[in-house]
Design an enzyme around this catalytic site. Structure first.
Site, short mmCIF file in Angstrom:
data_model
loop_
_atom_site.label_atom_id
_atom_site.label_comp_id
_atom_site.label_asym_id
_atom_site.label_seq_id
_atom_site.Cartn_x
_atom_site.Cartn_y
_atom_site.Cartn_z
N ASP A 263 10.50 2.88 10.02
CA ASP A 263 9.83 1.99 9.06
C ASP A 263 9.85 0.56 9.60
O ASP A 263 10.66 0.22 10.46
CB ASP A 263 10.54 2.05 7.71
CG ASP A 263 9.69 1.46 6.58
OD1 ASP A 263 8.45 1.64 6.63
OD2 ASP A 263 10.25 0.84 5.67
N GLU A 264 8.96 -0.28 9.07
CA GLU A 264 8.80 -1.66 9.56
C GLU A 264 8.57 -1.65 11.07
O GLU A 264 9.10 -2.50 11.81
CB GLU A 264 10.01 -2.52 9.19
CG GLU A 264 10.38 -2.53 7.72
CD GLU A 264 9.34 -3.20 6.83
OE1 GLU A 264 8.34 -3.71 7.36
OE2 GLU A 264 9.53 -3.22 5.61
N ALA A 265 7.76 -0.69 11.52
CA ALA A 265 7.57 -0.49 12.96
C ALA A 265 6.85 -1.65 13.62
O ALA A 265 6.91 -1.80 14.85
CB ALA A 265 6.80 0.81 13.20
N GLN A 266 6.19 -2.49 12.83
CA GLN A 266 5.53 -3.66 13.42
C GLN A 266 6.52 -4.61 14.06
O GLN A 266 6.17 -5.39 14.95
CB GLN A 266 4.69 -4.40 12.37
CG GLN A 266 5.48 -5.18 11.33
CD GLN A 266 5.88 -4.33 10.13
OE1 GLN A 266 5.68 -3.11 10.14
NE2 GLN A 266 6.41 -4.97 9.10
N CYS B 243 0.81 -1.22 0.00
CA CYS B 243 0.00 0.00 0.00
C CYS B 243 0.84 1.27 0.00
O CYS B 243 0.30 2.37 0.10
CB CYS B 243 -0.97 0.01 1.18
SG CYS B 243 -0.20 0.27 2.77
N GLY B 244 2.17 1.14 -0.11
CA GLY B 244 3.02 2.31 -0.27
C GLY B 244 3.56 2.91 1.01
O GLY B 244 3.94 4.08 1.03
#
EC number: 2.7.1.21
Length: 216
Positions: free
Chosen positions: A86-89, A13-14
């Protein structure tokens, strides 16, 4: 007022593209940012998008104190006008608390980007903590699509194109996997529930139908 903003969505989803755009816009205005990432598809210490854009980032390790990292950079004379995660999950809940502290104690905006749920439709601990703490949660408006054309809302893990629902929560893969490799695919809820990926749908379409019995 500085904010902790969580940009969430499915794969494709960008999210990383938007993170890179925010970095570009702010650095072009003379602002200095710090970028954190973890387990990016481009390798350690990289923030990349599926469009081929990439920039350097700080690879976050287990137990790393993100607040202390920012403070250490500032104490050495560096500037931090904003933080991108980013990739905070993949971050631990404690590390999300540390990002919130960067906002509250250092008056620095933090922009976090991540997937909300895993391949089993369970919340990632890092994403759950972001939902609990963020000043704003923004669902990205670039819709990822299921193979059927419907809006994709779920992330599926695949092995050889077949959806699996067991295994470790974090396994780095990509959407462009070769046969028998671990990959990921976005699906609508209906096909996630049915465990029907694009590969299994193609296989079903190619299977010979039972021919009708003709009168003799």
């Amino acid at each position: 007022m500085p904010e902790l903003v969580f940009f969430s969505g499915t794969m494709d989803c960008g999210k990383s593209t938007l993170a890179l755009q925010i970095e570009h816009n702010r650095s072009a205005r003379g602002l200095a940012g710090m970028i954190f990432t973890r387990d990016d598809r481009a390798g350690e210490g990289k923030l990349s998008s599926r469009l081929g854009l990439v920039t350097d980032a700080v690879e976050v390790g287990d137990g790393q104190d993100l607040y202390a990292h920012v403070v250490d950079h500032l104490s050495q004379g560096g500037r931090v006008d904003y933080v991108i995660a980013d990739e905070a999950q993949f971050l631990a809940p404690d590390q999300i608390d540390q990002l919130a502290r960067v906002v509250d104690d250092l008056d620095v905006d933090v922009y976090a980007f991540g997937i909300t749920t895993d391949f089993r439709s369970k919340l990632f601990p890092g994403s759950q903590r972001l939902v609990e703490l963020a000043d704003r949660v923004e669902v990205l408006q670039v819709e990822a699509l299921c193979w059927c054309g419907a809006r994709a809302t779920h992330n599926a893990r695949t092995v050889g194109g077949v959806m699996v629902v067991e295994g470790a929560q974090v396994v780095v893969g990509d959407v462009a996997q070769s046969p028998d490799e671990i990959g990921y695919e976005v699906l609508c809820r209906r096909h996630h529930r049915r465990r029907m990926t694009s590969a299994t749908a193609r296989a079903a379409a190619l299977s010979p139908d039972v021919l009708p019995v003709t009168a003799t």
